[in-house]
Design an enzyme around this catalytic site. Structure first.
Site, PDB file in Angstrom:
ATOM      1  N   LEU A 119      40.192  21.273  76.619  1.00 29.57           N
ATOM      2  CA  LEU A 119      39.523  19.842  76.421  1.00 29.57           C
ATOM      3  C   LEU A 119      39.649  18.938  77.507  1.00 29.57           C
ATOM      4  CD1 LEU A 119      38.403  17.616  74.826  1.00 29.57           C
ATOM      5  CD2 LEU A 119      40.794  17.326  74.058  1.00 29.57           C
ATOM      6  N   SER A 120      38.646  18.396  78.117  1.00 32.49           N
ATOM      7  CA  SER A 120      38.686  17.484  79.102  1.00 32.49           C
ATOM      8  C   SER A 120      39.165  17.966  80.372  1.00 32.49           C
ATOM      9  CB  SER A 120      40.025  16.304  78.803  1.00 32.49           C
ATOM     10  OG  SER A 120      39.622  15.249  79.518  1.00 32.49           O
TER      11      SER A 120
END
Length: 210
Positions: free
Chosen positions: A4-5
């Site tokens: 994520l991210s």
């Protein structure tokens, strides 16, 4: 491999630079490969990815190693209300990996609050999927009875972990008995118990689920 991210950006790096090690990867609210080479460029890319042609995005991956394929399949996820990493980054990632795979045929599917696009290779195998979730901010989408909301773990009515596992081919896709049944029971009800246990154990290990 998945993340994520910043972890999504690292997933893009791992898939591009070590494609021989990974059968598949999932980028959640991340950046396409070769978006940045320093912190300043990374922040700029988070706001808006560089304007490049699909060929140029794909060429960045092809030039990242001596590998010639077959390439990992890629699952991309993004909320259209993400104010941390602009959703345009997923569109750039789509261009990148669709070009790398030479995929052309696209199918679309939509559900309650999300749209899923899938690109297939010349043999009809799904190689790139992209799911956009309406109203979702910056985080990992959860739902379908799997996991609990927490910072950057966002209830979305759909479990990215389960759907990614299905796209990777490591989770079954059972079919409900009827359309009425489909509306009454969450998809998590149809997940193989072993896969659901693996996902929940991983969430517990990360401190994201009790």
């Amino acid at each position: 491999v998945t993340g994520l991210s910043a972890g999504g950006a690292m997933t893009s790096v791992m898939l591009a630079t070590y494609p021989e090690l990974f059968a598949a990867g999932a980028v959640i609210a991340g950046l396409p490969y070769d978006s940045a080479s320093n912190v300043q460029q990374a922040f700029a890319a988070m706001h808006m990815p560089a304007h490049r042609s699909a060929h140029d995005w794909g060429e960045a991956v092809r030039q990242a190693s001596d590998y010639k394929g077959p390439w990992p399949r890629v699952s991309l996820w993004h909320g259209d209300a993400d104010l941390t990493v602009a959703p345009a980054n997923m569109e750039a990632s789509i261009q990148q990996w669709v070009n790398v795979h030479g995929a052309h045929h696209k199918t679309e599917d939509a559900g309650n609050g999300f749209k899923r696009r899938v690109w297939h290779d010349q043999n009809g195998r799904p190689v790139v999927e992209a799911t956009t979730i309406a109203g979702l901010g910056h985080g990992t989408p959860i739902g379908e009875g799997i996991g609990h909301a927490a910072p950057y773990i966002l209830e979305a009515g759909i479990s990215s972990s389960l759907q990614i596992a299905r796209f990777f081919g490591i989770a079954g896709r059972e079919t409900p008995a009827s359309k009425e049944d489909h509306h009454e029971r969450p998809l998590g009800h149809w997940a193989k118990p072993g896969v659901r246990a693996v996902i929940e154990n991983a969430l517990r290990s990360a401190g994201l689920m009790r």
